[in-house]
Design a protein around this motif. Structure first.
Motif, mmCIF file in Angstrom:
data_model
loop_
_atom_site.group_PDB
_atom_site.id
_atom_site.type_symbol
_atom_site.label_atom_id
_atom_site.label_comp_id
_atom_site.label_asym_id
_atom_site.label_seq_id
_atom_site.Cartn_x
_atom_site.Cartn_y
_atom_site.Cartn_z
ATOM 1 N N GLY A 99 0.821 -1.199 0.000
ATOM 2 C CA GLY A 99 0.000 0.000 0.000
ATOM 3 C C GLY A 99 0.857 1.252 0.000
ATOM 4 N N TRP A 100 0.193 2.386 -0.032
ATOM 5 C CA TRP A 100 0.885 3.669 0.070
ATOM 6 C C TRP A 100 1.498 3.790 1.467
ATOM 7 C CZ3 TRP A 100 1.234 5.761 -4.544
ATOM 8 C CH2 TRP A 100 0.208 5.559 -5.477
ATOM 9 N N ASP A 101 2.727 4.237 1.535
ATOM 10 C CA ASP A 101 3.440 4.332 2.806
ATOM 11 C C ASP A 101 3.092 5.660 3.474
ATOM 12 O OD1 ASP A 101 5.103 4.221 4.950
ATOM 13 O OD2 ASP A 101 6.958 3.904 3.816
ATOM 14 N N LEU A 102 1.969 5.657 4.180
ATOM 15 C CA LEU A 102 1.542 6.875 4.858
ATOM 16 C C LEU A 102 2.375 7.129 6.109
ATOM 17 C CD1 LEU A 102 -2.334 6.655 4.424
ATOM 18 C CD2 LEU A 102 -0.747 8.224 3.308
ATOM 19 N N GLY A 103 3.011 6.077 6.632
ATOM 20 C CA GLY A 103 3.894 6.279 7.767
ATOM 21 C C GLY A 103 5.071 7.172 7.407
ATOM 22 N N ALA A 104 5.618 6.962 6.208
ATOM 23 C CA ALA A 104 6.743 7.789 5.761
ATOM 24 C C ALA A 104 6.302 9.218 5.486
ATOM 25 C CB ALA A 104 7.356 7.183 4.494
ATOM 26 N N ALA A 105 5.009 9.402 5.220
ATOM 27 C CA ALA A 105 4.499 10.746 4.928
ATOM 28 C C ALA A 105 4.124 11.517 6.175
ATOM 29 C CB ALA A 105 3.283 10.638 4.001
ATOM 30 N N ALA A 106 4.062 10.859 7.322
ATOM 31 C CA ALA A 106 3.669 11.538 8.556
ATOM 32 C C ALA A 106 4.603 12.707 8.843
ATOM 33 C CB ALA A 106 3.685 10.548 9.721
ATOM 34 N N GLY A 107 4.016 13.836 9.181
ATOM 35 C CA GLY A 107 4.785 15.035 9.462
ATOM 36 C C GLY A 107 5.225 15.802 8.237
ATOM 37 N N LEU A 122 -5.830 6.280 -5.065
ATOM 38 C CA LEU A 122 -5.318 7.379 -4.250
ATOM 39 C C LEU A 122 -6.396 8.015 -3.379
ATOM 40 C CD1 LEU A 122 -2.924 9.096 -6.799
ATOM 41 C CD2 LEU A 122 -2.273 8.188 -4.550
ATOM 42 N N ARG A 123 -7.638 7.781 -3.714
ATOM 43 C CA ARG A 123 -8.741 8.369 -2.941
ATOM 44 C C ARG A 123 -8.686 7.986 -1.457
ATOM 45 N NH1 ARG A 123 -14.789 6.369 -3.749
ATOM 46 N NH2 ARG A 123 -16.033 8.078 -2.875
ATOM 47 N N PRO A 124 -8.403 6.703 -1.095
ATOM 48 C CA PRO A 124 -8.298 6.396 0.338
ATOM 49 C C PRO A 124 -7.164 7.133 1.037
ATOM 50 C CG PRO A 124 -8.587 4.383 -0.939
ATOM 51 C CD PRO A 124 -8.285 5.488 -1.915
ATOM 52 N N VAL A 125 -6.125 7.510 0.294
ATOM 53 C CA VAL A 125 -5.049 8.309 0.878
ATOM 54 C C VAL A 125 -5.588 9.671 1.299
ATOM 55 C CG1 VAL A 125 -2.901 9.527 0.373
ATOM 56 C CG2 VAL A 125 -3.191 7.162 -0.354
ATOM 57 N N VAL A 126 -6.345 10.294 0.422
ATOM 58 C CA VAL A 126 -6.930 11.595 0.751
ATOM 59 C C VAL A 126 -7.832 11.464 1.972
ATOM 60 C CG1 VAL A 126 -8.327 13.508 -0.099
ATOM 61 C CG2 VAL A 126 -6.786 12.303 -1.667
ATOM 62 N N HIS A 127 -8.665 10.421 2.001
ATOM 63 C CA HIS A 127 -9.528 10.199 3.158
ATOM 64 C C HIS A 127 -8.705 10.059 4.436
ATOM 65 C CE1 HIS A 127 -12.849 8.278 0.417
ATOM 66 N NE2 HIS A 127 -12.739 9.582 0.250
ATOM 67 N N ALA A 128 -7.622 9.263 4.368
ATOM 68 C CA ALA A 128 -6.811 9.005 5.555
ATOM 69 C C ALA A 128 -6.142 10.272 6.068
ATOM 70 C CB ALA A 128 -5.758 7.932 5.249
ATOM 71 N N VAL A 129 -5.622 11.094 5.155
ATOM 72 C CA VAL A 129 -4.959 12.331 5.570
ATOM 73 C C VAL A 129 -5.977 13.308 6.153
ATOM 74 C CG1 VAL A 129 -3.634 14.328 4.769
ATOM 75 C CG2 VAL A 129 -3.076 12.040 3.925
ATOM 76 N N LEU A 130 -7.146 13.407 5.544
ATOM 77 C CA LEU A 130 -8.169 14.313 6.060
ATOM 78 C C LEU A 130 -8.684 13.872 7.426
ATOM 79 C CD1 LEU A 130 -10.229 15.095 2.824
ATOM 80 C CD2 LEU A 130 -8.549 16.557 3.976
ATOM 81 N N GLU A 131 -8.712 12.560 7.664
ATOM 82 C CA GLU A 131 -9.195 12.054 8.948
ATOM 83 C C GLU A 131 -8.169 12.249 10.065
ATOM 84 O OE1 GLU A 131 -10.137 8.047 8.005
ATOM 85 O OE2 GLU A 131 -12.015 8.561 6.972
ATOM 86 N N ARG A 132 -6.893 12.360 9.698
ATOM 87 C CA ARG A 132 -5.837 12.583 10.697
ATOM 88 C C ARG A 132 -5.045 13.826 10.295
ATOM 89 N NH1 ARG A 132 -1.813 8.421 11.366
ATOM 90 N NH2 ARG A 132 -1.466 9.475 13.361
ATOM 91 N N ARG A 133 -5.769 14.914 10.188
ATOM 92 C CA ARG A 133 -5.185 16.133 9.620
ATOM 93 C C ARG A 133 -3.961 16.605 10.400
ATOM 94 N NH1 ARG A 133 -3.242 17.799 6.632
ATOM 95 N NH2 ARG A 133 -3.471 19.499 5.159
ATOM 96 N N ASP A 134 -3.956 16.413 11.716
ATOM 97 C CA ASP A 134 -2.844 16.906 12.532
ATOM 98 C C ASP A 134 -1.567 16.095 12.333
ATOM 99 O OD1 ASP A 134 -4.566 18.779 13.541
ATOM 100 O OD2 ASP A 134 -4.981 17.690 15.408
ATOM 101 N N ALA A 135 -1.667 14.922 11.726
ATOM 102 C CA ALA A 135 -0.496 14.061 11.564
ATOM 103 C C ALA A 135 0.325 14.415 10.339
ATOM 104 C CB ALA A 135 -0.930 12.595 11.486
#
Length: 272
Positions: A99-107, A122-135
């Motif tokens: 999957g997309w490495d959202l851990g590497a994108a944190a911060g 890529l749509r679930p990536v947008v959802h995930a970032v919007l749901e954890r906007r502070d991360a």
């Protein structure tokens, strides 16, 4: 059938048109379900009596508690899936692949660049970032489509603009189109890009990914900070048959998401 792992029955609980040849279908397990999917992973979806194809998950937050796959009718199996309606049953196996490495994108700032049907994984990536906007840092979503009629998730993209920068361009405008015209990389010229603080996630036609990744690296992004999603003919989905081999990678196992530092020379490969 082609998948090594026997499929589990899933029921279609909703189906809706995205464009003239593309539909989204929401699936829930008819019995025991599969393990949870991560953004960027795919399932082998089996249309009974026709065959199976790999389809990335396009949403992990279906309205009925299931997950959503967006399918473009381009062949016999995908056309059969396109014709599914609520109450129909399909076979599902997975989740498969990286999957997309959202851990590497944190911060970091997150830059999502999609071409055509490439917006679906890529749509679930947008959802995930919007749901954890502070991360995460700033979120920008750049989308390219052939025409306005080919644009996926049009209404949803408008909603993303409340918390992110979302821009759309088309290759061929239609009467009344007032947005940008041109390839998706032209949208980068209007972006306040911070190369040292940005992770880019790219999916679309291979030529689009090649030019986009090169452009991003030329603008200062480290190649390992650019992730691309590669596609080949997934057949067994477990790395045994070799149908999806691309250089040293078996994409159903080692991909489809890989860093551009690993994929740069592979994006030059042409199928004969």
């Amino acid at each position: 059938m082609s998948t090594v792992v026997p499929p589990m029955p899933y029921r279609v609980v909703d189906s809706w048109a995205e464009t003239g040849d593309t539909r989204s279908i929401e699936l829930v397990p008819a019995g025991e379900g599969l393990a949870p999917f991560s953004p960027g992973q795919f399932a082998m979806i089996y249309a009974f009596g026709v065959g199976d194809v790999p389809v990335s998950v396009s949403s992990l937050r279906g309205g009925h508690g299931g997950h959503v796959h967006t399918v473009r009718a381009v062949g016999a199996v995908s056309t059969a899936l396109y014709r599914l309606r609520p109450g129909d049953t399909v076979g599902l196996s997975g989740p498969y692949g990286t999957g997309w490495d959202l851990g590497a994108a944190a911060g970091h700032d997150v830059l999502v660049i999609a071409g055509g049907i490439g917006l679906a994984p890529l749509r679930p990536v947008v959802h995930a970032v919007l749901e954890r906007r502070d991360a995460y840092g700033r979120l920008a979503v750049l989308v390219g489509a052939r025409t306005p009629a080919d644009l996926l998730y049009r209404d949803e993209i408008g909603g993303w603009r409340d918390a992110a920068r979302a821009e759309v361009t088309v290759d061929r405008p239609a009467p009344g189109w007032q947005g940008a015209v041109g390839v998706v990389t032209t949208l980068l010229d209007h972006l306040d890009l911070r190369p040292g603080r940005t992770c880019a996630l790219v999916c679309g036609p291979e030529v689009m990914m090649r030019h986009t990744a090169r452009d991003l690296v030329a603008r200062g992004l480290a190649p390992h900070r650019v992730q691309v999603s590669l596609e080949r003919n997934m057949h067994c989905a477990t790395g045994h048959c070799g149908h999806c081999q691309l250089g040293p990678l078996l994409l159903c196992r080692d991909g489809p998401v890989v860093g551009y530092d690993r994929a740069a020379h592979l994006l030059l490969v042409r199928e004969l």
